[in-house]
Design a protein around this motif. Sequence first.
Motif, PDB file in Angstrom:
ATOM      1  N   PRO A 134       0.753  -1.335   0.062  1.00 19.89           N
ATOM      2  CA  PRO A 134      -0.072  -0.164  -0.020  1.00 19.89           C
ATOM      3  C   PRO A 134       0.852   1.313   0.039  1.00 19.89           C
ATOM      4  O   PRO A 134       0.825   2.120   1.079  1.00 19.89           O
ATOM      5  N   ALA A 135       1.636   1.469  -1.165  1.00 24.09           N
ATOM      6  CA  ALA A 135       2.583   2.617  -1.148  1.00 24.09           C
ATOM      7  C   ALA A 135       1.935   3.908  -1.403  1.00 24.09           C
ATOM      8  O   ALA A 135       0.968   4.123  -2.232  1.00 24.09           O
ATOM      9  N   SER A 136       2.627   5.014  -0.983  1.00 20.99           N
ATOM     10  CA  SER A 136       2.359   6.424  -1.487  1.00 20.99           C
ATOM     11  C   SER A 136       2.822   6.644  -2.760  1.00 20.99           C
ATOM     12  O   SER A 136       2.234   7.634  -3.617  1.00 20.99           O
ATOM     13  N   GLY A 137       4.205   6.152  -3.076  1.00 20.79           N
ATOM     14  CA  GLY A 137       4.842   6.693  -4.465  1.00 20.79           C
ATOM     15  C   GLY A 137       6.100   5.835  -4.455  1.00 20.79           C
ATOM     16  O   GLY A 137       6.410   5.024  -3.628  1.00 20.79           O
ATOM     17  N   ILE A 179       9.107   3.394 -15.045  1.00 16.65           N
ATOM     18  CA  ILE A 179       8.159   4.604 -15.247  1.00 16.65           C
ATOM     19  C   ILE A 179       6.655   4.054 -15.527  1.00 16.65           C
ATOM     20  O   ILE A 179       5.642   4.359 -15.082  1.00 16.65           O
ATOM     21  N   ALA A 180       6.949   3.224 -16.616  1.00 15.36           N
ATOM     22  CA  ALA A 180       5.651   2.535 -17.385  1.00 15.36           C
ATOM     23  C   ALA A 180       5.069   1.348 -16.403  1.00 15.36           C
ATOM     24  O   ALA A 180       3.875   1.470 -16.230  1.00 15.36           O
ATOM     25  N   MET A 181       5.762   0.980 -15.678  1.00 19.74           N
ATOM     26  CA  MET A 181       5.183  -0.292 -14.697  1.00 19.74           C
ATOM     27  C   MET A 181       4.448   0.368 -13.595  1.00 19.74           C
ATOM     28  O   MET A 181       3.219   0.048 -13.327  1.00 19.74           O
ATOM     29  N   PHE A 182       4.822   1.563 -13.013  1.00 16.44           N
ATOM     30  CA  PHE A 182       4.231   2.100 -12.108  1.00 16.44           C
ATOM     31  C   PHE A 182       2.929   2.867 -12.440  1.00 16.44           C
ATOM     32  O   PHE A 182       2.020   2.922 -11.876  1.00 16.44           O
ATOM     33  N   ALA A 183       3.039   3.500 -13.891  1.00 13.46           N
ATOM     34  CA  ALA A 183       1.857   3.870 -14.413  1.00 13.46           C
ATOM     35  C   ALA A 183       0.830   3.092 -14.705  1.00 13.46           C
ATOM     36  O   ALA A 183      -0.335   3.245 -14.185  1.00 13.46           O
ATOM     37  N   GLN A 184       1.035   1.922 -15.021  1.00 12.10           N
ATOM     38  CA  GLN A 184       0.234   0.594 -15.139  1.00 12.10           C
ATOM     39  C   GLN A 184      -0.714   0.344 -13.921  1.00 12.10           C
ATOM     40  O   GLN A 184      -1.909   0.031 -13.845  1.00 12.10           O
ATOM     41  N   VAL A 185       0.051   0.539 -12.720  1.00 11.29           N
ATOM     42  CA  VAL A 185      -0.858   0.236 -11.354  1.00 11.29           C
ATOM     43  C   VAL A 185      -1.027   1.558 -10.748  1.00 11.29           C
ATOM     44  O   VAL A 185      -1.424   1.365  -9.567  1.00 11.29           O
ATOM     45  N   ASN A 186      -1.155   2.672 -11.390  1.00 12.69           N
ATOM     46  CA  ASN A 186      -1.360   4.019 -10.911  1.00 12.69           C
ATOM     47  C   ASN A 186      -0.755   4.367  -9.713  1.00 12.69           C
ATOM     48  O   ASN A 186      -1.259   5.117  -8.698  1.00 12.69           O
ATOM     49  N   GLY A 188      19.398  11.467 -17.198  1.00 13.35           N
ATOM     50  CA  GLY A 188      18.433  11.550 -16.268  1.00 13.35           C
ATOM     51  C   GLY A 188      17.443  12.539 -16.279  1.00 13.35           C
ATOM     52  O   GLY A 188      16.230  12.600 -16.237  1.00 13.35           O
ATOM     53  N   SER A 189      17.820  13.836 -16.647  1.00 14.30           N
ATOM     54  CA  SER A 189      17.068  14.870 -16.737  1.00 14.30           C
ATOM     55  C   SER A 189      16.181  15.044 -17.851  1.00 14.30           C
ATOM     56  O   SER A 189      15.141  15.405 -17.849  1.00 14.30           O
ATOM     57  N   GLU A 190      16.836  14.597 -18.938  1.00 15.42           N
ATOM     58  CA  GLU A 190      15.905  14.544 -20.278  1.00 15.42           C
ATOM     59  C   GLU A 190      14.808  13.332 -19.882  1.00 15.42           C
ATOM     60  O   GLU A 190      13.663  13.691 -20.423  1.00 15.42           O
ATOM     61  N   LEU A 191      15.039  12.207 -19.356  1.00 16.20           N
ATOM     62  CA  LEU A 191      14.064  11.521 -18.983  1.00 16.20           C
ATOM     63  C   LEU A 191      12.885  11.851 -18.159  1.00 16.20           C
ATOM     64  O   LEU A 191      11.806  11.579 -18.397  1.00 16.20           O
ATOM     65  N   ALA A 192      13.372  12.570 -17.081  1.00  9.17           N
ATOM     66  CA  ALA A 192      12.586  12.966 -15.966  1.00  9.17           C
ATOM     67  C   ALA A 192      11.367  13.919 -16.961  1.00  9.17           C
ATOM     68  O   ALA A 192      10.342  14.044 -16.660  1.00  9.17           O
ATOM     69  N   ALA A 193      12.259  15.015 -17.536  1.00 11.45           N
ATOM     70  CA  ALA A 193      11.405  15.960 -18.521  1.00 11.45           C
ATOM     71  C   ALA A 193      10.534  15.522 -19.243  1.00 11.45           C
ATOM     72  O   ALA A 193       9.242  15.721 -19.601  1.00 11.45           O
ATOM     73  N   ARG A 194      10.908  14.269 -20.107  1.00  6.74           N
ATOM     74  CA  ARG A 194       9.972  13.569 -20.813  1.00  6.74           C
ATOM     75  C   ARG A 194       8.671  12.971 -20.406  1.00  6.74           C
ATOM     76  O   ARG A 194       7.744  12.903 -21.102  1.00  6.74           O
ATOM     77  N   HIS A 195       8.880  12.641 -19.352  1.00  8.08           N
ATOM     78  CA  HIS A 195       7.804  11.957 -18.454  1.00  8.08           C
ATOM     79  C   HIS A 195       7.290  12.818 -17.594  1.00  8.08           C
ATOM     80  O   HIS A 195       6.229  12.519 -16.696  1.00  8.08           O
ATOM     81  N   GLY A 196       7.530  14.123 -17.396  1.00  5.53           N
ATOM     82  CA  GLY A 196       6.816  14.793 -16.420  1.00  5.53           C
ATOM     83  C   GLY A 196       7.223  14.596 -14.843  1.00  5.53           C
ATOM     84  O   GLY A 196       6.381  14.876 -14.168  1.00  5.53           O
ATOM     85  N   VAL A 197       8.371  13.864 -14.684  1.00  2.00           N
ATOM     86  CA  VAL A 197       8.618  13.427 -13.336  1.00  2.00           C
ATOM     87  C   VAL A 197       9.755  14.290 -12.791  1.00  2.00           C
ATOM     88  O   VAL A 197      10.631  14.633 -13.505  1.00  2.00           O
ATOM     89  N   PRO A 198       9.726  14.669 -11.344  1.00  2.00           N
ATOM     90  CA  PRO A 198      10.852  15.539 -11.027  1.00  2.00           C
ATOM     91  C   PRO A 198      12.143  14.632 -10.849  1.00  2.00           C
ATOM     92  O   PRO A 198      12.077  13.597 -10.756  1.00  2.00           O
ATOM     93  N   LEU A 199      13.399  15.489 -11.529  1.00  2.00           N
ATOM     94  CA  LEU A 199      14.728  14.709 -11.068  1.00  2.00           C
ATOM     95  C   LEU A 199      14.889  15.230  -9.763  1.00  2.00           C
ATOM     96  O   LEU A 199      15.257  16.368  -9.358  1.00  2.00           O
ATOM     97  N   LEU A 200      15.141  14.367  -8.712  1.00  2.00           N
ATOM     98  CA  LEU A 200      15.198  14.441  -7.211  1.00  2.00           C
ATOM     99  C   LEU A 200      16.896  14.946  -6.795  1.00  2.00           C
ATOM    100  O   LEU A 200      17.156  15.517  -6.043  1.00  2.00           O
ATOM    101  N   ALA A 201      17.639  14.170  -7.801  1.00  2.00           N
ATOM    102  CA  ALA A 201      19.073  14.212  -7.241  1.00  2.00           C
ATOM    103  C   ALA A 201      19.951  13.727  -8.714  1.00  2.00           C
ATOM    104  O   ALA A 201      19.614  12.957  -9.288  1.00  2.00           O
ATOM    105  N   GLU A 202      21.080  14.540  -8.611  1.00  2.00           N
ATOM    106  CA  GLU A 202      22.362  13.759  -9.326  1.00  2.00           C
ATOM    107  C   GLU A 202      23.333  13.447  -8.549  1.00  2.00           C
ATOM    108  O   GLU A 202      23.961  14.483  -8.040  1.00  2.00           O
TER     109      GLU A 202
END
Length: 357
Positions: free
Chosen positions: A228-231, A250-257, A287-301
């Motif tokens: 029962p995860a939050s994210g 990213i696709a796997m987590f999208a599949q299970v919302n 990493g930054s390009e992948l994050a931007a492409r999917h609209g998810v934040p890049l938390l750290a490099e």
Amino acid sequence: MFGIKKFFSKEDPQQTEIIKLLNSYRSAIFPIGVQNEWISSIEKCKSQYRILITLPFAAHSQQKQLEQYLLKNKIKEVAIAIETSIPASYKFKEIKHIVLIASGKGGVGKSTTAVNLALALEQEGAKVGLLDADIYGPSIPSLLGLVDEQPTAKDDKTLNPMQKYGLNTMSIGYLVPAENATVWRGPMASQALNQLLNETDWGELDYLIVDMPPGTGDIQLTMTQKLPASGAVIVTTPQDLALADAQKGIAMFAQVNLPIIGLIENMSYFNCQHCGEKNALFGADGGSELAARHGVPLLAEIPLDIQIREESEKGENLIAQGIKVAEHYVYCAQLLSSMLHLQSAEASSVEITFSDD
Ligand SMILES: Nc1ncnc2c1ncn2[C@@H]1O[C@H](COP(=O)(O)OP(=O)(O)OP(=O)(O)O)[C@@H](O)[C@H]1O
């Protein structure tokens, strides 16, 4: 929403100014500023203003940035203290948030990141647990210096978590030799995870960080559905192959919302010991390009750093040592906690008010 009158009875223009400034402060950790309801008290002691802020996310060391910001804005004598009180939206037993740390492929530094994030969240004011769900290759016991240690039983059905560096932790590695776990098939692994989660007396936790098995196959999908995860947070390295696998994550987590809190790029670069120059050994900006492409934040490099590897191998607490490279994990933990708060607030339609009163 509280008005500024809660802080003092007599008008004090300087206090009003402090609140205005805190409300209008903006940073990645404070995208909506410091809300009035987070300001617990402001007291004037001789010429110093003492401010107590109670945050709904873990970011104790942001106190310095807030003080500097007030100083820059001509509030000369000021001392800020930060407390943490994460809203009680229990997802599972007395656990407020379960956060999955996943990766598309093995060896990208997922377990190292999970341990250091858990330690950093704890240092920043949260009560944290760490569950090793990497059933096939449990590395949490070694990363925490707990190899050959075993948990005690609370009663016939419940185990006490192992405690180290202030974390409550559980891993199959504490219970069976690693070679026994590797031969398990999918359903057995998933059942073992269920048991570890359900039959551990976690106590009250703000965050349970879960180190997931690497990959995006059926096992990972089944485990994700059962938790029962939050994210989730996805760890990747900058190589094309790792990024392609992170995309599958990213696709796997999208599949299970399941919301993705963000992406972490590990081993992003290497600081030359001689000239200090940054070398992007495995490529730059993936990493930054992948994050931007999917609209998810890049938390750290996070850099490739010898101290990270050495301290991990020794099972030491990298974060408590306050060394430079640990700052990446601390900042990342603050960002993760703040993002998760905003996501949860939005999901439960908690009113986020933009106000300058
Ligand atoms: N930023 C870093 N700098 C230097 N070494 C690192 C860094 N991150 C991880 N490592 C090292 O890389 C190796 C692999 O890390 P780790 O075990 O965390 O990967 P993993 O993704 O969890 O692997 P697996 O999928 O096999 O469980 C370890 O030796 C670890 O110390």
